[in-house]
Design an enzyme around this catalytic site. Sequence first.
Site, short mmCIF file in Angstrom:
data_model
loop_
_atom_site.label_atom_id
_atom_site.label_comp_id
_atom_site.label_asym_id
_atom_site.label_seq_id
_atom_site.Cartn_x
_atom_site.Cartn_y
_atom_site.Cartn_z
CE LYS A 45 46.00 1.97 -28.67
NZ LYS A 45 46.06 1.76 -27.07
CG HIS A 67 43.00 0.78 -31.55
ND1 HIS A 67 44.14 1.05 -32.60
CD2 HIS A 67 43.52 -0.29 -30.17
CE1 HIS A 67 45.52 0.26 -31.68
NE2 HIS A 67 44.60 0.07 -31.03
#
Length: 398
Positions: free
Chosen positions: A280, A282
């Site tokens: 991921k 963010h």
Amino acid sequence: ADAITLSPYMGWDSLAPFVDPAAKYGATKGAFVLCKTSNPSSSEIQTLKVAGGSCCVFEKVAALTVPGQDWNKHGNVGLVVGATDTAAITAVRRANSTAWILAPGVGAQGGDLEACCRAAISADGYGLLLPISRGISAAADPGKAAQDFRDAINKVRASLRAEAKDAGADKAAAALMLKPFQRDFIDLALASQVLKFGTFTLKSGRSSPYFFNAGLFNTGSAQARLCSAYAARIAGSGLQFDVVFGPAYKGIALAAGISAALYAEHGLDVGFAYNRKEAKDHGEGGNLVGAEVSGKRCLLVDDVISAGTAIREAKDILDAAGAVLVGVVVALDRQERTGKDGELSHLSAIESVQTEFGVSVLSIVGLRELLAYLESLNGTDLSSHVDAVRAYREKYGV
């Protein structure tokens, strides 16, 4: 000297000058060949698969030293196997049932004397040399320490003789070894159609008398009972760990459910974590979710180990995060050798993982417990599968 320790890295040429009658010393002297050593980097060479993938390098060395064959035509070649790796000793004994094993590591290095003896002693009650130095010399009373070690070894030998004598005992007694959580797990697996008996073709092409599909533990009640069984097995193992780690995807629900069961049923409050298949970029970022694993002892949970690929991938993830893998727990250990008929490995998939990574691999049940369960159901439809499962175990079992 009467014997020497040799490296087999150059093949027969390494041994011939010391054990071949055509050479200087001939069959009057002996040699112990380094087979599976306990140093951490031994896996860089010794557990690599040989051409064809049927066995590891150390298993090939063991097979080449069977008395009367190949490197051991005169019965004067033994094997060095670290006493701290009982899975490797067991594999060596499958490949070579009679050669003497020199097993350093009992005593100061922490090797389990009883486990080592049980794995290494040959059918005649011999076949094992245990070099114990510091465990004796550093003792307050070396003489007594030596006698204690001798007595402990002979106690195991006597136990093995008694067990061999009782091997044909009443099969119903086998059911007594099933713990309540194991019987509940098998009951659940049957009720959920996770475990089926019959005739099935596995992905490997092998015909099996049973099939296990953990994906069918797909209700809240099944998940609760499943994780309770995992927790009971873990809590009773004595393993020390900080975080339960479940590799995506099936391991995610397991890690959460098992950590909850450990707390609710055993008072063990540990973290849980899992990985994302894709990192991921963010929010918290990264590919790990849950408790911090850096510097932590992690217990990896999964449903089964088929080839060990998923476990190796998970270990790479944990290594990259600075975690320490201390053990693996699965639902079912098939306890069978891999490979094609006629080219079977000496290690099961789980034993290969244990040997490669030097960690314990636990299971809720294994093929042995499944067979005991069936044998306890005399006269029922399920008991009709006993002969097929027993034959399968005799053919492929470890």
